[in-house]
Motif scaffolding. Sequence first.
Motif, PDB file in Angstrom:
ATOM      1  N   ASN A  97      11.549  14.495  -6.211  1.00  0.00           N
ATOM      2  CA  ASN A  97      10.542  15.423  -5.698  1.00  0.00           C
ATOM      3  C   ASN A  97       9.191  14.720  -5.728  1.00  0.00           C
ATOM      4  OD1 ASN A  97      12.263  17.717  -5.345  1.00  0.00           O
ATOM      5  ND2 ASN A  97      12.251  18.005  -7.574  1.00  0.00           N
ATOM      6  N   CYS A  98       8.499  14.765  -4.604  1.00  0.00           N
ATOM      7  CA  CYS A  98       7.201  14.098  -4.493  1.00  0.00           C
ATOM      8  C   CYS A  98       6.138  15.096  -4.076  1.00  0.00           C
ATOM      9  CB  CYS A  98       7.265  12.962  -3.467  1.00  0.00           C
ATOM     10  SG  CYS A  98       8.422  11.631  -3.883  1.00  0.00           S
ATOM     11  N   ARG A  99       4.922  14.836  -4.504  1.00  0.00           N
ATOM     12  CA  ARG A  99       3.781  15.672  -4.115  1.00  0.00           C
ATOM     13  C   ARG A  99       2.571  14.769  -3.914  1.00  0.00           C
ATOM     14  NH1 ARG A  99       0.059  16.462  -8.085  1.00  0.00           N
ATOM     15  NH2 ARG A  99       0.659  15.827 -10.204  1.00  0.00           N
ATOM     16  N   ASP A 100       1.801  15.107  -2.899  1.00  0.00           N
ATOM     17  CA  ASP A 100       0.561  14.379  -2.670  1.00  0.00           C
ATOM     18  C   ASP A 100      -0.494  14.800  -3.683  1.00  0.00           C
ATOM     19  OD1 ASP A 100       1.716  13.136  -0.480  1.00  0.00           O
ATOM     20  OD2 ASP A 100       1.045  14.714   0.903  1.00  0.00           O
ATOM     21  N   PHE A 101      -1.406  13.890  -3.942  1.00  0.00           N
ATOM     22  CA  PHE A 101      -2.506  14.242  -4.816  1.00  0.00           C
ATOM     23  C   PHE A 101      -3.326  15.343  -4.145  1.00  0.00           C
ATOM     24  CE2 PHE A 101      -2.128   9.716  -6.460  1.00  0.00           C
ATOM     25  CZ  PHE A 101      -1.379  10.110  -7.544  1.00  0.00           C
ATOM     26  N   PRO A 102      -3.649  16.410  -4.864  1.00  0.00           N
ATOM     27  CA  PRO A 102      -4.219  17.582  -4.195  1.00  0.00           C
ATOM     28  C   PRO A 102      -5.601  17.368  -3.616  1.00  0.00           C
ATOM     29  CG  PRO A 102      -4.237  17.858  -6.577  1.00  0.00           C
ATOM     30  CD  PRO A 102      -3.461  16.619  -6.313  1.00  0.00           C
ATOM     31  N   SER A 103      -6.452  16.637  -4.305  1.00  0.00           N
ATOM     32  CA  SER A 103      -7.839  16.516  -3.853  1.00  0.00           C
ATOM     33  C   SER A 103      -8.337  15.109  -4.120  1.00  0.00           C
ATOM     34  CB  SER A 103      -8.734  17.531  -4.586  1.00  0.00           C
ATOM     35  OG  SER A 103     -10.096  17.324  -4.258  1.00  0.00           O
ATOM     36  N   LEU A 104      -9.101  14.589  -3.171  1.00  0.00           N
ATOM     37  CA  LEU A 104      -9.680  13.260  -3.352  1.00  0.00           C
ATOM     38  C   LEU A 104     -10.726  13.257  -4.449  1.00  0.00           C
ATOM     39  CD1 LEU A 104     -10.046  10.311  -2.405  1.00  0.00           C
ATOM     40  CD2 LEU A 104     -11.706  11.162  -0.738  1.00  0.00           C
TER      41      LEU A 104
ATOM     42  N   LEU B  94       0.808  -1.219   0.000  1.00  0.00           N
ATOM     43  CA  LEU B  94       0.000   0.000   0.000  1.00  0.00           C
ATOM     44  C   LEU B  94       0.843   1.272   0.000  1.00  0.00           C
ATOM     45  CD1 LEU B  94      -2.807   1.228   0.030  1.00  0.00           C
ATOM     46  CD2 LEU B  94      -2.823   1.011   2.522  1.00  0.00           C
ATOM     47  N   PRO B  95       1.871   1.426   0.848  1.00  0.00           N
ATOM     48  CA  PRO B  95       2.669   2.665   0.798  1.00  0.00           C
ATOM     49  C   PRO B  95       3.785   2.636  -0.241  1.00  0.00           C
ATOM     50  CG  PRO B  95       3.411   1.339   2.617  1.00  0.00           C
ATOM     51  CD  PRO B  95       2.264   0.595   2.001  1.00  0.00           C
ATOM     52  N   ASN B  96       3.935   1.530  -0.959  1.00  0.00           N
ATOM     53  CA  ASN B  96       4.994   1.461  -1.953  1.00  0.00           C
ATOM     54  C   ASN B  96       4.764   2.512  -3.042  1.00  0.00           C
ATOM     55  OD1 ASN B  96       6.336   0.351  -4.575  1.00  0.00           O
ATOM     56  ND2 ASN B  96       7.227  -0.877  -2.939  1.00  0.00           N
ATOM     57  N   ARG B  97       5.810   3.228  -3.403  1.00  0.00           N
ATOM     58  CA  ARG B  97       5.677   4.340  -4.355  1.00  0.00           C
ATOM     59  C   ARG B  97       5.673   3.889  -5.807  1.00  0.00           C
ATOM     60  NH1 ARG B  97       9.655   9.111  -1.902  1.00  0.00           N
ATOM     61  NH2 ARG B  97       8.575   9.322   0.109  1.00  0.00           N
TER      62      ARG B  97
ATOM     63  N   TRP C 155      -1.320   7.415  -3.538  1.00  0.00           N
ATOM     64  CA  TRP C 155      -1.321   8.575  -2.664  1.00  0.00           C
ATOM     65  C   TRP C 155      -0.479   9.730  -3.184  1.00  0.00           C
ATOM     66  CZ3 TRP C 155      -4.908   7.301   0.781  1.00  0.00           C
ATOM     67  CH2 TRP C 155      -5.086   5.957   1.075  1.00  0.00           C
ATOM     68  N   ILE C 156       0.661   9.435  -3.805  1.00  0.00           N
ATOM     69  CA  ILE C 156       1.577  10.495  -4.199  1.00  0.00           C
ATOM     70  C   ILE C 156       2.095  10.242  -5.608  1.00  0.00           C
ATOM     71  CG2 ILE C 156       2.353  10.999  -1.841  1.00  0.00           C
ATOM     72  CD1 ILE C 156       4.822   9.312  -2.382  1.00  0.00           C
ATOM     73  N   SER C 157       2.688  11.294  -6.168  1.00  0.00           N
ATOM     74  CA  SER C 157       3.361  11.225  -7.461  1.00  0.00           C
ATOM     75  C   SER C 157       4.759  11.815  -7.285  1.00  0.00           C
ATOM     76  CB  SER C 157       2.589  12.009  -8.533  1.00  0.00           C
ATOM     77  OG  SER C 157       3.290  12.019  -9.757  1.00  0.00           O
ATOM     78  N   CYS C 158       5.770  11.084  -7.742  1.00  0.00           N
ATOM     79  CA  CYS C 158       7.160  11.498  -7.573  1.00  0.00           C
ATOM     80  C   CYS C 158       7.861  11.542  -8.924  1.00  0.00           C
ATOM     81  CB  CYS C 158       7.908  10.545  -6.641  1.00  0.00           C
ATOM     82  SG  CYS C 158       7.237  10.441  -4.970  1.00  0.00           S
TER      83      CYS C 158
END
Length: 238
Positions: A61-68, A24-27, A49-52
Motif C-alpha cells: 500500500n502506497c500513499r503520496d506525501f500529503p503536503s509539500l 528519482l522515481p525509485n521507491r 514522493w511517496i511512502s509504501c
Amino acid sequence: MNGIVEVLASFLGFLAWVMVGVALPNRYWRVSSVDGNIITTSTIYENLWISCATDSTGVSNCRDFPSLLALSGYIQACRALMITSIVLGSLGIVAALVGMQCTKAGGEDYVLKGRIAGLGGMLFLLQGLCTMISVSWYAYNITQEFFDPFYPGTKYEIGEGLYIGWCSATLAICGGSCLLCSCKLGTPEEKLRYTYQPPTRGTVFSGHSAPQPPTRGTVFPGTSVSQTPSQYGRNAYV
C-alpha cells in the motif's frame, strides 16, 4: 580536441542522466530497519514522493506525501536538486552533441564548437554535484536518525535508490571532467602555423638573384674609371 575523449565523455554524461531518471522515481530511497525488532510484520520504504508499506503477505500500500509544506526541509531541497540535475543533464547532452568534432551541428567553426563542448562539460559537472548533494544529504539524515538512541520514530536504512544516485553523480562528474579536458588548447606548434619560413643558407627561391651592391673596382657601362690615390702611404701601416 580529442574526438575519442569527447565521445566517451558524452556517453558517460548520457548514462549519468539516464541513471538520474531511474533513481528519482525509485521507491527504495530508505527502507525500514529490522535491527532490534523481534517480530517484523511489515516493511516500510520511502522516496522523495511517496511512502509504501508491504505486509507479510506481500500486499503493498502506497500513499503520496500529503503536503509539500508539511515535509521536512531536506526532502524539499532534495527534490529541487534532483529536478535541477535532470534539467542540467538534458542541456549538457545537447551542448555535448553540438560541440563534438564528429558532428556537423554548429558548422565548421571548431573554436565555437570547443566552447560549446566545454559548456556541456560544465553542465555535466553541475548535474553530478546536484545529484551528489541530494543523495548524500538524504543519506546523512537516515544515518543521523538510525544512530540516535532517543529517536522515537521508525528507523530506516539506506536503500538502492541512493546507490543509483551516487553512481550517477560519479559518472556525471567523470564525464564532465573528461569533456572539459578534451577542450584544452593544443601545443604551441598546433596553435600557430607559420606560412613563411626564413630561408636557410644556400637556399635558392627563384632563378633570378637579387642585385648585389657594387664593390670597389666594379666598372659599369658608360662610366669612366678613375684611379683615386690612397690617402695613406705604405709607411702609415708600419
